[in-house]
Design a protein around this motif. Structure first.
Motif, PDB file in Angstrom:
ATOM      1  N   PHE A 209      13.161  57.869  42.509  1.00  0.00           N
ATOM      2  CA  PHE A 209      13.191  56.537  43.082  1.00  0.00           C
ATOM      3  C   PHE A 209      12.623  55.481  42.130  1.00  0.00           C
ATOM      4  CE2 PHE A 209      13.304  59.212  46.848  1.00  0.00           C
ATOM      5  CZ  PHE A 209      14.315  58.617  47.569  1.00  0.00           C
ATOM      6  N   GLN A 210      12.014  55.936  41.045  1.00  0.00           N
ATOM      7  CA  GLN A 210      11.376  54.968  40.179  1.00  0.00           C
ATOM      8  C   GLN A 210      12.385  54.175  39.358  1.00  0.00           C
ATOM      9  OE1 GLN A 210       8.199  54.469  40.589  1.00  0.00           O
ATOM     10  NE2 GLN A 210       8.252  56.115  42.123  1.00  0.00           N
ATOM     11  N   ASP A 211      13.444  54.850  38.895  1.00  0.00           N
ATOM     12  CA  ASP A 211      14.416  54.160  38.058  1.00  0.00           C
ATOM     13  C   ASP A 211      15.114  53.090  38.871  1.00  0.00           C
ATOM     14  OD1 ASP A 211      13.773  55.833  35.996  1.00  0.00           O
ATOM     15  OD2 ASP A 211      15.395  57.265  36.413  1.00  0.00           O
ATOM     16  N   GLY A 212      15.031  51.890  38.388  1.00  0.00           N
ATOM     17  CA  GLY A 212      15.778  50.810  39.024  1.00  0.00           C
ATOM     18  C   GLY A 212      15.018  50.067  40.106  1.00  0.00           C
ATOM     19  N   GLU A 213      13.862  50.555  40.517  1.00  0.00           N
ATOM     20  CA  GLU A 213      13.162  49.869  41.587  1.00  0.00           C
ATOM     21  C   GLU A 213      12.716  48.478  41.162  1.00  0.00           C
ATOM     22  OE1 GLU A 213      10.011  52.091  43.279  1.00  0.00           O
ATOM     23  OE2 GLU A 213      11.333  53.319  44.495  1.00  0.00           O
ATOM     24  N   ASP A 214      12.479  48.326  39.873  1.00  0.00           N
ATOM     25  CA  ASP A 214      12.088  47.010  39.383  1.00  0.00           C
ATOM     26  C   ASP A 214      13.222  46.372  38.590  1.00  0.00           C
ATOM     27  OD1 ASP A 214       9.539  47.304  40.448  1.00  0.00           O
ATOM     28  OD2 ASP A 214       8.866  48.434  38.691  1.00  0.00           O
ATOM     29  N   GLY A 215      14.426  46.904  38.775  1.00  0.00           N
ATOM     30  CA  GLY A 215      15.569  46.420  38.020  1.00  0.00           C
ATOM     31  C   GLY A 215      16.204  45.225  38.683  1.00  0.00           C
ATOM     32  N   ASP A 216      17.556  45.277  38.742  1.00  0.00           N
ATOM     33  CA  ASP A 216      18.289  44.140  39.276  1.00  0.00           C
ATOM     34  C   ASP A 216      17.841  43.812  40.677  1.00  0.00           C
ATOM     35  OD1 ASP A 216      19.688  44.083  36.953  1.00  0.00           O
ATOM     36  OD2 ASP A 216      21.381  45.269  37.707  1.00  0.00           O
ATOM     37  N   GLY A 217      17.543  42.569  40.921  1.00  0.00           N
ATOM     38  CA  GLY A 217      17.233  42.136  42.271  1.00  0.00           C
ATOM     39  C   GLY A 217      18.492  41.627  42.945  1.00  0.00           C
ATOM     40  N   GLN A 218      18.314  40.901  44.036  1.00  0.00           N
ATOM     41  CA  GLN A 218      19.466  40.310  44.681  1.00  0.00           C
ATOM     42  C   GLN A 218      20.018  39.212  43.779  1.00  0.00           C
ATOM     43  OE1 GLN A 218      20.713  41.618  47.162  1.00  0.00           O
ATOM     44  NE2 GLN A 218      19.088  42.948  47.938  1.00  0.00           N
ATOM     45  N   GLU A 219      21.285  38.841  44.032  1.00  0.00           N
ATOM     46  CA  GLU A 219      21.960  37.895  43.144  1.00  0.00           C
ATOM     47  C   GLU A 219      21.228  36.559  43.081  1.00  0.00           C
ATOM     48  OE1 GLU A 219      25.819  37.849  44.807  1.00  0.00           O
ATOM     49  OE2 GLU A 219      26.497  39.597  43.696  1.00  0.00           O
ATOM     50  N   ASP A 220      20.848  36.042  44.236  1.00  0.00           N
ATOM     51  CA  ASP A 220      20.118  34.785  44.282  1.00  0.00           C
ATOM     52  C   ASP A 220      19.510  34.648  45.666  1.00  0.00           C
ATOM     53  OD1 ASP A 220      22.212  33.923  45.986  1.00  0.00           O
ATOM     54  OD2 ASP A 220      23.382  33.365  44.214  1.00  0.00           O
ATOM     55  N   ASP A 221      19.082  33.457  46.002  1.00  0.00           N
ATOM     56  CA  ASP A 221      18.413  33.243  47.272  1.00  0.00           C
ATOM     57  C   ASP A 221      19.353  32.761  48.370  1.00  0.00           C
ATOM     58  OD1 ASP A 221      15.994  34.024  46.249  1.00  0.00           O
ATOM     59  OD2 ASP A 221      15.495  32.009  45.542  1.00  0.00           O
ATOM     60  N   ARG A 222      20.648  32.796  48.137  1.00  0.00           N
ATOM     61  CA  ARG A 222      21.589  32.368  49.176  1.00  0.00           C
ATOM     62  C   ARG A 222      21.580  33.338  50.355  1.00  0.00           C
ATOM     63  NH1 ARG A 222      27.178  31.866  46.220  1.00  0.00           N
ATOM     64  NH2 ARG A 222      26.376  33.775  45.285  1.00  0.00           N
ATOM     65  N   PRO A 223      21.923  32.861  51.551  1.00  0.00           N
ATOM     66  CA  PRO A 223      21.983  33.775  52.713  1.00  0.00           C
ATOM     67  C   PRO A 223      23.039  34.857  52.505  1.00  0.00           C
ATOM     68  CG  PRO A 223      22.010  31.467  53.402  1.00  0.00           C
ATOM     69  CD  PRO A 223      22.199  31.475  51.914  1.00  0.00           C
ATOM     70  N   TYR A 224      22.817  35.966  53.142  1.00  0.00           N
ATOM     71  CA  TYR A 224      23.756  37.082  53.036  1.00  0.00           C
ATOM     72  C   TYR A 224      24.995  36.816  53.885  1.00  0.00           C
ATOM     73  CZ  TYR A 224      19.652  39.559  51.216  1.00  0.00           C
ATOM     74  OH  TYR A 224      18.554  39.938  50.486  1.00  0.00           O
ATOM     75  N   ALA A 225      26.086  37.483  53.539  1.00  0.00           N
ATOM     76  CA  ALA A 225      27.360  37.259  54.215  1.00  0.00           C
ATOM     77  C   ALA A 225      27.569  38.193  55.402  1.00  0.00           C
ATOM     78  CB  ALA A 225      28.509  37.437  53.220  1.00  0.00           C
ATOM     79  N   LEU A 226      26.652  39.118  55.656  1.00  0.00           N
ATOM     80  CA  LEU A 226      26.842  40.162  56.648  1.00  0.00           C
ATOM     81  C   LEU A 226      27.149  39.585  58.034  1.00  0.00           C
ATOM     82  CD1 LEU A 226      26.624  43.306  56.819  1.00  0.00           C
ATOM     83  CD2 LEU A 226      24.362  42.939  57.800  1.00  0.00           C
ATOM     84  N   LYS A 227      28.226  40.141  58.655  1.00  0.00           N
ATOM     85  CA  LYS A 227      28.614  39.715  59.998  1.00  0.00           C
ATOM     86  C   LYS A 227      28.480  40.829  61.035  1.00  0.00           C
ATOM     87  CE  LYS A 227      31.848  36.058  58.633  1.00  0.00           C
ATOM     88  NZ  LYS A 227      33.253  35.560  58.742  1.00  0.00           N
ATOM     89  N   ARG A 250      24.249  34.842  59.265  1.00  0.00           N
ATOM     90  CA  ARG A 250      25.656  34.860  59.697  1.00  0.00           C
ATOM     91  C   ARG A 250      25.990  36.077  60.555  1.00  0.00           C
ATOM     92  NH1 ARG A 250      28.224  33.433  53.723  1.00  0.00           N
ATOM     93  NH2 ARG A 250      26.987  31.559  53.359  1.00  0.00           N
ATOM     94  N   LEU A 251      24.994  36.910  60.831  1.00  0.00           N
ATOM     95  CA  LEU A 251      25.241  38.121  61.615  1.00  0.00           C
ATOM     96  C   LEU A 251      25.739  37.750  63.012  1.00  0.00           C
ATOM     97  CD1 LEU A 251      24.958  41.237  61.483  1.00  0.00           C
ATOM     98  CD2 LEU A 251      22.738  40.965  62.614  1.00  0.00           C
ATOM     99  N   GLU A 252      26.884  38.346  63.392  1.00  0.00           N
ATOM    100  CA  GLU A 252      27.496  38.062  64.686  1.00  0.00           C
ATOM    101  C   GLU A 252      27.518  39.279  65.602  1.00  0.00           C
ATOM    102  OE1 GLU A 252      31.393  36.679  63.864  1.00  0.00           O
ATOM    103  OE2 GLU A 252      30.749  34.870  62.795  1.00  0.00           O
ATOM    104  N   SER A 253      27.628  40.479  65.031  1.00  0.00           N
ATOM    105  CA  SER A 253      27.850  41.678  65.829  1.00  0.00           C
ATOM    106  C   SER A 253      26.801  42.740  65.511  1.00  0.00           C
ATOM    107  CB  SER A 253      29.253  42.234  65.561  1.00  0.00           C
ATOM    108  OG  SER A 253      29.493  43.407  66.283  1.00  0.00           O
ATOM    109  N   LEU A 254      26.202  43.317  66.558  1.00  0.00           N
ATOM    110  CA  LEU A 254      25.211  44.379  66.416  1.00  0.00           C
ATOM    111  C   LEU A 254      25.672  45.588  67.225  1.00  0.00           C
ATOM    112  CD1 LEU A 254      22.398  45.362  65.469  1.00  0.00           C
ATOM    113  CD2 LEU A 254      21.474  44.408  67.593  1.00  0.00           C
ATOM    114  N   ILE A 255      25.785  46.740  66.544  1.00  0.00           N
ATOM    115  CA  ILE A 255      26.180  47.990  67.186  1.00  0.00           C
ATOM    116  C   ILE A 255      25.033  48.977  67.040  1.00  0.00           C
ATOM    117  CG2 ILE A 255      27.884  49.855  67.245  1.00  0.00           C
ATOM    118  CD1 ILE A 255      29.860  47.932  65.898  1.00  0.00           C
ATOM    119  N   LEU A 256      24.513  49.468  68.147  1.00  0.00           N
ATOM    120  CA  LEU A 256      23.375  50.382  68.146  1.00  0.00           C
ATOM    121  C   LEU A 256      23.791  51.713  68.756  1.00  0.00           C
ATOM    122  CD1 LEU A 256      20.545  48.029  69.450  1.00  0.00           C
ATOM    123  CD2 LEU A 256      21.091  48.577  67.077  1.00  0.00           C
TER     124      LEU A 256
END
Length: 583
Positions: A209-227, A250-256
């Protein structure tokens, strides 16, 4: 000079070419690839566009050295991947410069396929379990790499073996930090359990789990597109999930599906604060043990202010669905369009009446029968009592838009019902009333139903879901609770008779009705009623549960001999009941 060269498939516009190839099977595409080099160049990307490994046959076909080499050569063409092959995830993760065009990724552990190397089957059980665990962790370290290099992913589904209990939370955190959030539309995470991780001194190496944990972060601070988000399993604690949802406005649907109390509490709080567009809840659980307060908190996760709130709600059987949950549901009455319940243990008939009177946009109300019993011994189903309809002063404001209604209307006085459906006297006779009062009640109910001018499906009966189980449960409950006999029997006796004499004519405006279900109802639909429906309900196709010998009138006491006439009428109208099928 005009070009008179013969038409070629290579000259087709790309969109036309893709329409053609989308209608070809994998075998067809493979044949096209073998025609010549030109066709191979054209059809090879289409052949590799969608790869699905769903069963043992697929796994065995793809689990070869030559196939793996072909995968690495053509991975840039793969857009949809459904796999249970661990080796493929490793291989694709290694192709950081080529495998970058995935749009849909589904990683499952299929019990019908080999999801680990075939050589492991010879290991002792303890070593086999350790091998499963190690492979699960290594796959979960390769998967984030694959996710990071495919920023165009729109749908991700991950389930099963990669969430090993010993590192489940860390795996989830690592994956959530690696998701391509700017394009991701649907996320489906499924596991049996996320337990608290053990220390790095565990026998399962956590260094992966160590490789990459400090690597690429999220693209930027924009909201996520998840619906749409689907969660299954026990997530005891995950700060990464909370942080992830905090950036999903933008989340519209939740399935549990079968989530823990801790998960529910976390979700309710973060969704209410950070997901203002949440409007669809689909909760599936075989054993929903959450209490009234927990259910109410989740229903309040969608804001009911400023015209926002739940539009579609599908809930499982809930024994503890009580006053708090009812009030939370009714707070969304103005926005609700679809409501489905597999039996609510504590919802009262008056609550259903209130919902119908305060939901102006309601299009579907589906109260399904399930094989569960409530605390007072009733079969769990959505029941509206006729007395509540009679005493209510308000009309059903939601009925003008209602298209699908599945609801048991009980408590209609029926002095004509003397026996059960087999002609046996009731051990506890039904309440005695005058025929005039029965007619008054039925006319009021028919008047309310008749206002549903957009109705297409009307289910008043008890259709077969699990007939054997329902019957056995009903008979057992009758023995345990004889005073509730009229409620728990498989047939309905205190129900609408739907005859012209009892108010059927008040439902003449249901011009859009396609399907009527009166299964196991003591109805009185005869030839005269069918003729009336033929004229007034021109689009009606079927009537489920139509045929009845009316033995509930008592042996030798029935003056009705129209069973054969009803069958003859239906045979004479094979296309459907309504007149529109014969124009």
């Amino acid at each position: 000079m005009a070009d008179h060269s013969p038409p070629s498939i290579s000259n087709l516009p790309q969109e036309v070419f893709e329409i053609i190839t989308s209608n070809l099977s994998t075998r067809d595409l493979a044949h096209c690839v073998r025609v010549n080099r030109t066709w191979s160049d054209l059809f090879l990307p289409q052949l590799w566009k969608t790869i699905e490994i769903r069963d043992r046959t697929d796994y065995n076909r793809f689990n070869t050295h030559d196939t793996l080499k072909a995968l690495l050569r053509n991975c840039h063409s793969i857009q949809t991947l459904h796999t249970c092959n661990i080796k493929w995830i490793w291989a694709l993760a290694s192709m950081t410069t080529r495998c970058r065009n995935l749009r849909s990724l589904t990683l499952v552990r299929d019990h019908n396929a080999l999801s680990v190397s075939s050589e492991l089957v010879t290991l002792p059980p303890r070593d086999l379990e350790a091998s499963f665990a190690r492979q699960a962790i290594y796959v979960s370290s390769a998967l984030p790499i694959l996710l990071k290099q495919n920023r165009g992913l729109q749908h991700v589904k991950i389930e099963g073996f990669i969430f090993h209990p010993r590192a489940g939370c860390r795996t989830l955190d690592y994956i959530l930090r690696s998701l391509p959030t700017q394009s991701l539309d649907r996320l489906d995470i499924k596991c049996k359990s996320f337990l608290t991780s053990k220390s790095p001194a565990d026998d399962i190496d956590s260094a992966v789990f160590q490789d990459g944990e400090d690597g690429d972060g999220q693209e930027d601070d924009r909201p996520y597109a998840l619906k749409e988000l689907t969660l299954s399993g026990r997530i005891e604690s995950s700060d990464a999930l909370v942080a992830f949802l905090e950036r999903c406005p933008r989340l519209e649907s939740l399935i549990l599906r079968s989530v823990s109390d801790v998960t529910l509490d976390q979700l309710s709080a973060v969704l209410r604060k950070h997901c203002p567009l949440l409007s669809r809840l689909q909760w599936e659980s075989e054993n929903c043990i959450q209490g009234d307060a927990e259910i109410a908190n989740l229903l309040d996760a969608s804001s009911s202010d400023s015209g926002r709130g739940w539009k579609s709600i599908q809930l499982p059987f809930m024994l503890n669905f009580g006053p708090l949950s009812v009030q939370a549901l009714l707070r969304h009455a103005s926005t609700l369009t679809h409501v489905s319940a597999n039996g609510w243990g504590s919802i009262a008939s008056s609550d259903i009446q209130t919902l119908l009177c305060s939901a102006p946009n309601l299009e579907s109300l589906n109260g399904q029968l399930v094989v569960h019993s409530t605390n007072d011994g009733r079969v769990a189903e959505m029941v509206l009592r006729a007395q509540d309809i009679m005493h209510a002063h308000a009309s059903w404001t939601g009925t003008s838009s209602l298209k699908h209604l599945r609801l048991m209307i009980h408590g209609v006085p029926r002095p004509d019902v003397k026996c059960d459906h087999k002609g046996r006297p009731f051990p506890h006779p039904l309440p005695e009333v005058t025929p005039s009062y029965s007619l008054q009640v039925q006319e009021r109910v028919c008047q309310q139903l008749g206002a549903m001018t957009q109705l297409q499906t009307l289910v008043l009966g008890r259709p077969d879901i699990n007939p054997k189980g329902v019957i056995e449960l009903a008979e057992r409950l009758v023995r345990l609770h004889p005073t509730l006999g009229a409620l728990v029997r498989e047939h309905q006796y205190q129900c609408l008779e739907l005859s012209l004499e009892s108010g059927l004519g008040l439902m003449s405006e249901l011009k859009e009705l396609r399907s009527l279900d009166v299964t196991r109802m003591a109805h009185r639909i005869g030839v005269a009623e069918l003729e009336w429906m033929h004229v007034n309900w021109p689009k009606l196709e079927t009537i489920q549960g139509l045929f009845s010998h009316r033995l509930w009138e008592g042996h030798g006491n029935s003056d009705w001999d129209g069973s054969e006439a009803v069958q003859d009428w239906m045979k004479a109208h094979p296309l459907g009941v309504g007149s529109s099928f014969y124009n």
